[in-house]
Design an enzyme around this catalytic site. Sequence first.
Site, PDB file in Angstrom:
ATOM      1  N   HIS A  44       0.823  -2.408   3.458  1.00 56.87           N
ATOM      2  CA  HIS A  44      -0.356  -2.095   2.646  1.00 56.87           C
ATOM      3  C   HIS A  44      -1.115  -0.936   3.298  1.00 56.87           C
ATOM      4  CE1 HIS A  44      -3.519  -2.736  -0.215  1.00 56.87           C
ATOM      5  NE2 HIS A  44      -4.399  -2.652   0.774  1.00 56.87           N
ATOM      6  N   ASP A  72      -2.014  -9.487  -0.669  1.00 59.78           N
ATOM      7  CA  ASP A  72      -2.218  -8.841   0.643  1.00 59.78           C
ATOM      8  C   ASP A  72      -2.993  -9.724   1.617  1.00 59.78           C
ATOM      9  OD1 ASP A  72      -0.929  -6.528  -0.374  1.00 59.78           O
ATOM     10  OD2 ASP A  72      -2.816  -5.830  -1.243  1.00 59.78           O
TER      11      ASP A  72
HETATM   12  C1  GAR Z   1       2.633   2.922   0.181  1.00 58.86           C
HETATM   13  O1  GAR Z   1       1.503   3.645   0.578  1.00 58.86           O
HETATM   14  C2  GAR Z   1       2.396   1.436   0.315  1.00 58.86           C
HETATM   15  O2  GAR Z   1       1.627   1.111   1.441  1.00 58.86           O
HETATM   16  C3  GAR Z   1       1.650   1.134  -0.960  1.00 58.86           C
HETATM   17  O3  GAR Z   1       2.310   1.881  -1.938  1.00 58.86           O
HETATM   18  C4  GAR Z   1       2.861   3.046  -1.326  1.00 58.86           C
HETATM   19  C5  GAR Z   1       4.324   3.093  -1.664  1.00 58.86           C
HETATM   20  O4  GAR Z   1       4.875   4.297  -1.210  1.00 58.86           O
HETATM   21  N1  GAR Z   1       1.651  -0.251  -1.257  1.00 58.86           N
HETATM   22  C6  GAR Z   1       0.617  -0.870  -1.809  1.00 58.86           C
HETATM   23  O5  GAR Z   1      -0.412  -0.313  -2.138  1.00 58.86           O
HETATM   24  C7  GAR Z   1       0.802  -2.367  -2.005  1.00 58.86           C
HETATM   25  N2  GAR Z   1      -0.452  -3.004  -2.226  1.00 58.86           N
HETATM   26  P1  GAR Z   1       6.434   4.475  -1.088  1.00 58.86           P
HETATM   27  O6  GAR Z   1       7.024   4.038  -2.438  1.00 58.86           O
HETATM   28  O7  GAR Z   1       6.610   5.933  -0.845  1.00 58.86           O
HETATM   29  O8  GAR Z   1       6.925   3.617   0.031  1.00 58.86           O
END
Ligand code: GAR
Length: 222
Positions: free
Chosen positions: A114, A150
Site C-alpha cells: 500500500h 489495508d
Molecule cells: C502501487 O502504488 C500500489 O502500492 C498501489 O497501487 C499501485 C500499483 O502499481 N496499491 C494500492 O493502492 C492498494 N490499496 P503497480 O501496478 O505498478 O504495481
Amino acid sequence: MARSRLLRVGVLASGRGSNLQAIIDASEGGKLNAAVVVVVSDKADAYALERARRHGIKGVFVDPKGCASRQAFDKALIDALTEHQVELVCLAGYMRVLTAAFINHFRHRVMNIHPALLPSFPGLHGQRQALKHGVKFSGCTVHFADEGVDTGPIIIQAVVPVFDDDSEETLAARILRYEHQIYPRAIQLYAEGRLHVRGRHVTCQGSEADRAPTEGWGYIHP
Ligand code: GAR
C-alpha cells in the site's frame, strides 16, 4: 541459495504491474528464493498480464462479469491459484477487496503493498490522501492481508519525506521506488521462514543487517 526449492508465488494485479515487475526481476536476478508461477487479473487489458507473458509466466484473466457474486469470483481466484500450487499470494495493485473466504483460505499467506504508512490513508489514492492531510512524511507498507481494507499485520514499511512542492505524481514516484524494494524483501523474508505473526505483530528473525537504513531519501524498517 540455501533454499533448494523456490517458494511458489501467485500475484494478483489489476493494472500496470510495476511491483509485479520488481518481484519478477528480483526472482530472475537470483535475489529471491521464490518464483512467480501465475499472475491473475480482474482486468483483461491489465499490463501486468503482458509482463507475465513476456517472462513466460502463466497469466489468467478472471472475468468478474462471468461470476454471479463476489464469493463466486473469489472462488475462481482460489481455483486459479490452487491449480498452480501457489504458496504465497501477493497483491500488487489489486484493486478489489477480497472476501473473508479467500483470506481464510490463505490465512497469513496473502501479502499486500500500500502506498502510505498504514494505518494512515488506507484505501484508494494513499498518496493523494497524504498530500491533502499535509503530512511531512509518507511511504509504503507491506502487510499481511486480513478481512479489512489495508488493516492486516505490518511486515515492512519505508518512509519518505513529503516536500512542499510535491504533486501526487512526484510523491507517488518517490514512494514507488521504495515499494519496489520492500515488496521483494518481504517476500524473501517469508521465503526464508523468518516472519512470525502473533496477533497484529509480525516479528522478523534475523540479522541487524536487514534492519539497516537504505541510501537516499527513504528509511526502511525492518
Ligand atoms: C502501487 O502504488 C500500489 O502500492 C498501489 O497501487 C499501485 C500499483 O502499481 N496499491 C494500492 O493502492 C492498494 N490499496 P503497480 O501496478 O505498478 O504495481
